[in-house]
Design a protein around this motif. Sequence first.
Motif, PDB file in Angstrom:
ATOM      1  N   MET A  79     -51.285  20.553  23.900  1.00 10.38           N
ATOM      2  CA  MET A  79     -50.843  19.460  24.915  1.00 10.38           C
ATOM      3  C   MET A  79     -50.057  19.026  24.869  1.00 10.38           C
ATOM      4  SD  MET A  79     -54.676  17.774  24.898  1.00 10.38           S
ATOM      5  CE  MET A  79     -56.778  18.757  24.756  1.00 10.38           C
ATOM      6  N   ARG A  80     -49.814  18.493  23.699  1.00  8.89           N
ATOM      7  CA  ARG A  80     -48.191  18.099  24.101  1.00  8.89           C
ATOM      8  C   ARG A  80     -46.925  18.626  24.231  1.00  8.89           C
ATOM      9  NH1 ARG A  80     -47.728  16.367  19.203  1.00  8.89           N
ATOM     10  NH2 ARG A  80     -49.134  16.623  18.384  1.00  8.89           N
ATOM     11  N   SER A  81     -47.061  20.458  24.236  1.00 11.14           N
ATOM     12  CA  SER A  81     -46.243  21.342  24.256  1.00 11.14           C
ATOM     13  C   SER A  81     -45.801  21.144  25.364  1.00 11.14           C
ATOM     14  CB  SER A  81     -46.689  22.199  23.777  1.00 11.14           C
ATOM     15  OG  SER A  81     -47.369  23.215  24.378  1.00 11.14           O
ATOM     16  N   ASN A  82     -44.396  21.572  25.052  1.00 11.82           N
ATOM     17  CA  ASN A  82     -43.133  22.035  25.838  1.00 11.82           C
ATOM     18  C   ASN A  82     -43.706  22.320  27.277  1.00 11.82           C
ATOM     19  OD1 ASN A  82     -41.495  20.186  25.139  1.00 11.82           O
ATOM     20  ND2 ASN A  82     -40.231  21.924  23.294  1.00 11.82           N
ATOM     21  N   THR A  83     -44.355  23.422  26.987  1.00 18.73           N
ATOM     22  CA  THR A  83     -45.165  24.590  27.807  1.00 18.73           C
ATOM     23  C   THR A  83     -45.904  23.760  28.724  1.00 18.73           C
ATOM     24  OG1 THR A  83     -44.783  26.989  25.903  1.00 18.73           O
ATOM     25  CG2 THR A  83     -46.584  26.897  28.105  1.00 18.73           C
ATOM     26  N   ALA A  84     -46.663  23.229  27.722  1.00 27.57           N
ATOM     27  CA  ALA A  84     -47.876  22.904  28.944  1.00 27.57           C
ATOM     28  C   ALA A  84     -47.260  21.449  29.577  1.00 27.57           C
ATOM     29  CB  ALA A  84     -48.883  21.517  27.486  1.00 27.57           C
ATOM     30  N   LYS A  85     -45.922  20.435  29.130  1.00 25.72           N
ATOM     31  CA  LYS A  85     -45.371  19.376  29.804  1.00 25.72           C
ATOM     32  C   LYS A  85     -44.744  20.486  31.066  1.00 25.72           C
ATOM     33  CE  LYS A  85     -44.498  16.375  25.725  1.00 25.72           C
ATOM     34  NZ  LYS A  85     -43.571  16.101  24.752  1.00 25.72           N
ATOM     35  N   SER A  86     -44.409  21.819  30.713  1.00 23.91           N
ATOM     36  CA  SER A  86     -43.354  21.913  31.384  1.00 23.91           C
ATOM     37  C   SER A  86     -44.412  22.453  32.851  1.00 23.91           C
ATOM     38  CB  SER A  86     -42.204  23.006  31.440  1.00 23.91           C
ATOM     39  OG  SER A  86     -43.016  24.304  30.883  1.00 23.91           O
ATOM     40  N   SER A  87     -45.542  23.359  32.786  1.00 23.87           N
ATOM     41  CA  SER A  87     -46.145  23.433  33.149  1.00 23.87           C
ATOM     42  C   SER A  87     -47.181  22.370  34.301  1.00 23.87           C
ATOM     43  CB  SER A  87     -47.838  24.558  32.679  1.00 23.87           C
ATOM     44  OG  SER A  87     -47.156  25.188  32.336  1.00 23.87           O
ATOM     45  N   GLY A  88     -46.776  20.892  34.455  1.00 23.31           N
ATOM     46  CA  GLY A  88     -47.895  19.435  34.866  1.00 23.31           C
ATOM     47  C   GLY A  88     -48.434  19.678  34.170  1.00 23.31           C
ATOM     48  N   VAL A  89     -49.299  19.437  32.529  1.00 24.73           N
ATOM     49  CA  VAL A  89     -49.913  19.419  32.555  1.00 24.73           C
ATOM     50  C   VAL A  89     -49.646  17.518  31.845  1.00 24.73           C
ATOM     51  CG1 VAL A  89     -51.351  19.138  29.693  1.00 24.73           C
ATOM     52  CG2 VAL A  89     -50.926  21.300  31.240  1.00 24.73           C
ATOM     53  N   LYS A  90     -50.485  16.572  32.505  1.00 27.79           N
ATOM     54  CA  LYS A  90     -50.740  15.911  32.040  1.00 27.79           C
ATOM     55  C   LYS A  90     -51.628  15.379  30.542  1.00 27.79           C
ATOM     56  CE  LYS A  90     -50.087  14.110  37.175  1.00 27.79           C
ATOM     57  NZ  LYS A  90     -50.178  13.770  38.179  1.00 27.79           N
ATOM     58  N   GLN A  91     -51.032  14.718  29.624  1.00 27.07           N
ATOM     59  CA  GLN A  91     -51.174  14.489  28.388  1.00 27.07           C
ATOM     60  C   GLN A  91     -53.036  13.420  28.979  1.00 27.07           C
ATOM     61  OE1 GLN A  91     -49.530  13.716  24.601  1.00 27.07           O
ATOM     62  NE2 GLN A  91     -51.137  13.675  23.859  1.00 27.07           N
ATOM     63  N   GLU A  92     -52.349  12.564  29.452  1.00 30.70           N
ATOM     64  CA  GLU A  92     -53.722  11.671  29.389  1.00 30.70           C
ATOM     65  C   GLU A  92     -55.062  12.264  29.954  1.00 30.70           C
ATOM     66  OE1 GLU A  92     -50.846  10.888  33.743  1.00 30.70           O
ATOM     67  OE2 GLU A  92     -50.860  11.513  31.478  1.00 30.70           O
ATOM     68  N   ILE A  93     -54.691  13.468  31.272  1.00 35.60           N
ATOM     69  CA  ILE A  93     -55.792  13.746  31.450  1.00 35.60           C
ATOM     70  C   ILE A  93     -56.150  15.316  30.878  1.00 35.60           C
ATOM     71  CG2 ILE A  93     -56.700  15.458  34.463  1.00 35.60           C
ATOM     72  CD1 ILE A  93     -54.823  13.610  34.716  1.00 35.60           C
ATOM     73  N   ALA A  94     -55.545  15.642  30.127  1.00 41.52           N
ATOM     74  CA  ALA A  94     -55.853  16.994  29.461  1.00 41.52           C
ATOM     75  C   ALA A  94     -57.069  16.537  28.389  1.00 41.52           C
ATOM     76  CB  ALA A  94     -54.788  17.271  28.587  1.00 41.52           C
ATOM     77  N   VAL A  95     -56.902  15.152  27.782  1.00 40.04           N
ATOM     78  CA  VAL A  95     -57.633  14.861  26.663  1.00 40.04           C
ATOM     79  C   VAL A  95     -58.906  14.473  26.999  1.00 40.04           C
ATOM     80  CG1 VAL A  95     -55.354  13.995  25.195  1.00 40.04           C
ATOM     81  CG2 VAL A  95     -56.481  12.523  26.898  1.00 40.04           C
ATOM     82  N   THR A  96     -59.065  14.416  28.291  1.00 37.26           N
ATOM     83  CA  THR A  96     -60.102  14.758  28.781  1.00 37.26           C
ATOM     84  C   THR A  96     -61.082  15.396  28.324  1.00 37.26           C
ATOM     85  OG1 THR A  96     -59.887  14.558  31.400  1.00 37.26           O
ATOM     86  CG2 THR A  96     -59.534  12.316  29.660  1.00 37.26           C
ATOM     87  N   ILE A  97     -60.551  16.201  29.099  1.00 34.18           N
ATOM     88  CA  ILE A  97     -60.876  18.139  29.190  1.00 34.18           C
ATOM     89  C   ILE A  97     -62.373  18.525  27.840  1.00 34.18           C
ATOM     90  CG2 ILE A  97     -60.804  20.719  29.326  1.00 34.18           C
ATOM     91  CD1 ILE A  97     -57.796  20.185  30.193  1.00 34.18           C
ATOM     92  N   PRO A  98     -62.143  18.103  26.267  1.00 41.26           N
ATOM     93  CA  PRO A  98     -63.523  18.474  26.022  1.00 41.26           C
ATOM     94  C   PRO A  98     -64.404  17.399  26.323  1.00 41.26           C
ATOM     95  CG  PRO A  98     -61.449  18.141  24.463  1.00 41.26           C
ATOM     96  CD  PRO A  98     -60.836  17.799  25.916  1.00 41.26           C
ATOM     97  N   LYS A  99     -64.409  16.701  26.876  1.00 43.59           N
ATOM     98  CA  LYS A  99     -65.953  15.397  27.198  1.00 43.59           C
ATOM     99  C   LYS A  99     -65.910  16.515  28.762  1.00 43.59           C
ATOM    100  CE  LYS A  99     -67.283  11.273  28.234  1.00 43.59           C
ATOM    101  NZ  LYS A  99     -67.375   9.849  28.561  1.00 43.59           N
ATOM    102  N   ARG A 100     -64.933  16.772  29.413  1.00 40.96           N
ATOM    103  CA  ARG A 100     -65.442  17.166  30.464  1.00 40.96           C
ATOM    104  C   ARG A 100     -66.100  18.429  30.538  1.00 40.96           C
ATOM    105  NH1 ARG A 100     -59.934  16.865  33.339  1.00 40.96           N
ATOM    106  NH2 ARG A 100     -60.558  17.448  35.229  1.00 40.96           N
ATOM    107  N   CYS A 101     -65.572  19.742  29.705  1.00 41.88           N
ATOM    108  CA  CYS A 101     -67.080  21.104  29.230  1.00 41.88           C
ATOM    109  C   CYS A 101     -67.427  19.776  28.532  1.00 41.88           C
ATOM    110  CB  CYS A 101     -65.661  21.291  27.959  1.00 41.88           C
ATOM    111  SG  CYS A 101     -64.186  21.745  29.132  1.00 41.88           S
ATOM    112  N   ASN A 102     -67.892  19.179  28.142  1.00 43.41           N
ATOM    113  CA  ASN A 102     -69.601  18.636  27.531  1.00 43.41           C
ATOM    114  C   ASN A 102     -69.367  19.910  25.949  1.00 43.41           C
ATOM    115  OD1 ASN A 102     -70.771  17.034  29.256  1.00 43.41           O
ATOM    116  ND2 ASN A 102     -71.384  18.785  30.671  1.00 43.41           N
ATOM    117  N   ILE A 103     -68.258  19.598  25.200  1.00 38.76           N
ATOM    118  CA  ILE A 103     -68.659  19.841  24.271  1.00 38.76           C
ATOM    119  C   ILE A 103     -69.057  18.848  23.100  1.00 38.76           C
ATOM    120  CG2 ILE A 103     -66.889  20.565  21.914  1.00 38.76           C
ATOM    121  CD1 ILE A 103     -64.926  21.626  24.393  1.00 38.76           C
ATOM    122  N   ALA A 104     -69.881  19.470  23.015  1.00 36.07           N
ATOM    123  CA  ALA A 104     -70.858  18.641  22.082  1.00 36.07           C
ATOM    124  C   ALA A 104     -70.285  18.050  21.091  1.00 36.07           C
ATOM    125  CB  ALA A 104     -72.475  19.117  21.783  1.00 36.07           C
ATOM    126  N   ASP A 105     -69.400  19.167  19.632  1.00 36.02           N
ATOM    127  CA  ASP A 105     -68.898  18.257  17.969  1.00 36.02           C
ATOM    128  C   ASP A 105     -66.985  18.162  18.667  1.00 36.02           C
ATOM    129  OD1 ASP A 105     -68.871  21.008  19.348  1.00 36.02           O
ATOM    130  OD2 ASP A 105     -68.960  22.078  17.556  1.00 36.02           O
TER     131      ASP A 105
END
Length: 118
Positions: A79-105
């Motif tokens: 999530m913090r990689s240069n590839t992610a940053k250059s792709s427009g990933v916003k880390q504060e939003i990316a960290v919510t994806i596991p919860k948004r996917c309902n990953i229990a563990d």
Amino acid sequence: MEGSMRNMCLLGLLLALMIAGLGEVNGAHECGRADPNMEAFKLAPCASAAQDENASVSSSCCAAVKKLDQNPSCLSAVMRSNTAKSSGVKQEIAVTIPKRCNIADRPIGYKCGDYTLP
């Protein structure tokens, strides 16, 4: 002749040490031998979900995140990689994806850069 042989042995020893050192550097990543920048490509299905908190998260994104989520430090590094940053990933939003996917563990409370996984 003896000096030449000694130089060859020294060169061989230095080459072996360099190769061993490179192996340690490659193994030092949060993702083991894999480069987090390369691992980021596996999360391509998550591009829109990592830029907009209201975007739906695809099942292919959730599957990719679930695989990386088994190693929270790797997922964070991706999530913090240069590839992610250059792709427009916003880390504060990316960290919510596991919860948004309902990953229990998922690693709730895991610190990822400046953010904490919810």
